[in-house]
Design a protein around this motif. Structure first.
Motif, PDB file in Angstrom:
ATOM      1  N   GLY A  78      12.395 -20.033  -0.128  1.00  0.00           N
ATOM      2  CA  GLY A  78      11.089 -19.440   0.143  1.00  0.00           C
ATOM      3  C   GLY A  78       9.961 -20.454   0.052  1.00  0.00           C
ATOM      4  O   GLY A  78       8.855 -20.128  -0.380  1.00  0.00           O
ATOM      5  N   TYR A  79      10.228 -21.681   0.449  1.00  0.00           N
ATOM      6  CA  TYR A  79       9.267 -22.789   0.416  1.00  0.00           C
ATOM      7  C   TYR A  79       8.724 -23.019  -0.991  1.00  0.00           C
ATOM      8  O   TYR A  79       7.532 -23.198  -1.215  1.00  0.00           O
ATOM      9  N   ARG A  80       9.662 -23.009  -1.943  1.00  0.00           N
ATOM     10  CA  ARG A  80       9.369 -23.368  -3.326  1.00  0.00           C
ATOM     11  C   ARG A  80      10.261 -24.534  -3.704  1.00  0.00           C
ATOM     12  O   ARG A  80      11.249 -24.815  -3.041  1.00  0.00           O
ATOM     13  N   THR A  81       9.918 -25.188  -4.787  1.00  0.00           N
ATOM     14  CA  THR A  81      10.790 -26.241  -5.304  1.00  0.00           C
ATOM     15  C   THR A  81      11.924 -25.570  -6.076  1.00  0.00           C
ATOM     16  O   THR A  81      11.793 -24.417  -6.512  1.00  0.00           O
ATOM     17  N   PRO A  82      13.043 -26.270  -6.276  1.00  0.00           N
ATOM     18  CA  PRO A  82      14.110 -25.690  -7.090  1.00  0.00           C
ATOM     19  C   PRO A  82      13.648 -25.313  -8.495  1.00  0.00           C
ATOM     20  O   PRO A  82      14.071 -24.295  -9.045  1.00  0.00           O
ATOM     21  N   ILE A  83      12.777 -26.109  -9.078  1.00  0.00           N
ATOM     22  CA  ILE A  83      12.273 -25.787 -10.417  1.00  0.00           C
ATOM     23  C   ILE A  83      11.469 -24.487 -10.394  1.00  0.00           C
ATOM     24  O   ILE A  83      11.648 -23.620 -11.252  1.00  0.00           O
ATOM     25  N   GLU A  84      10.589 -24.325  -9.402  1.00  0.00           N
ATOM     26  CA  GLU A  84       9.823 -23.074  -9.280  1.00  0.00           C
ATOM     27  C   GLU A  84      10.763 -21.895  -9.068  1.00  0.00           C
ATOM     28  O   GLU A  84      10.572 -20.828  -9.664  1.00  0.00           O
ATOM     29  N   PHE A  85      11.743 -22.068  -8.228  1.00  0.00           N
ATOM     30  CA  PHE A  85      12.699 -21.004  -7.954  1.00  0.00           C
ATOM     31  C   PHE A  85      13.431 -20.575  -9.204  1.00  0.00           C
ATOM     32  O   PHE A  85      13.593 -19.388  -9.480  1.00  0.00           O
ATOM     33  N   GLU A  86      13.893 -21.546 -10.000  1.00  0.00           N
ATOM     34  CA  GLU A  86      14.617 -21.227 -11.241  1.00  0.00           C
ATOM     35  C   GLU A  86      13.712 -20.528 -12.246  1.00  0.00           C
ATOM     36  O   GLU A  86      14.164 -19.638 -12.970  1.00  0.00           O
ATOM     37  N   GLU A  87      12.438 -20.899 -12.306  1.00  0.00           N
ATOM     38  CA  GLU A  87      11.509 -20.261 -13.252  1.00  0.00           C
ATOM     39  C   GLU A  87      11.289 -18.801 -12.897  1.00  0.00           C
ATOM     40  O   GLU A  87      11.161 -17.956 -13.775  1.00  0.00           O
ATOM     41  N   ILE A  88      11.244 -18.499 -11.608  1.00  0.00           N
ATOM     42  CA  ILE A  88      10.998 -17.136 -11.153  1.00  0.00           C
ATOM     43  C   ILE A  88      12.239 -16.270 -11.324  1.00  0.00           C
ATOM     44  O   ILE A  88      12.157 -15.107 -11.671  1.00  0.00           O
ATOM     45  N   ASN A  89      13.389 -16.856 -11.065  1.00  0.00           N
ATOM     46  CA  ASN A  89      14.651 -16.095 -11.117  1.00  0.00           C
ATOM     47  C   ASN A  89      15.287 -16.344 -12.422  1.00  0.00           C
ATOM     48  O   ASN A  89      15.925 -16.187 -13.117  1.00  0.00           O
TER      49      ASN A  89
END
Length: 89
Positions: A78-89
């Protein structure tokens, strides 16, 4: 390759590495990994030479930790970094 399968499995198990292999008839199983290596080659390794394996490892580690996971936007996330993605999920 088959003749080394048992030794390879033993080595992976010894180091607690979970391997990734295609399931029979599933040609897309490794698409994400292949995409990563294409990106790595294009953004870091293309037209670059390294004198030692240590230099290569240092640059790859820096690319992954310092850019790929923390700054590079990924369309599959979703046009996020892997770190951002992991924080959200």
């Amino acid at each position: 390759m088959e003749y080394r399968a048992h030794k390879t499995q033993a080595l992976l198990n010894h180091h607690r590495v979970r391997h990734s292999m295609n399931r029979p008839g599933q040609c897309t199983d490794n698409a994400e990994v292949e995409s990563f290596f294409k990106t790595l080659k294009g953004e870091l390794l293309h037209a670059t030479s390294f004198m030692t394996l240590r230099q290569l490892r240092k640059h790859i580690r820096g690319y992954i930790d310092g850019y790929y996971n923390s700054h590079r936007l990924h369309s599959g996330l979703g046009y996020r970094t892997p770190i951002e993605f992991e924080e959200i999920n």
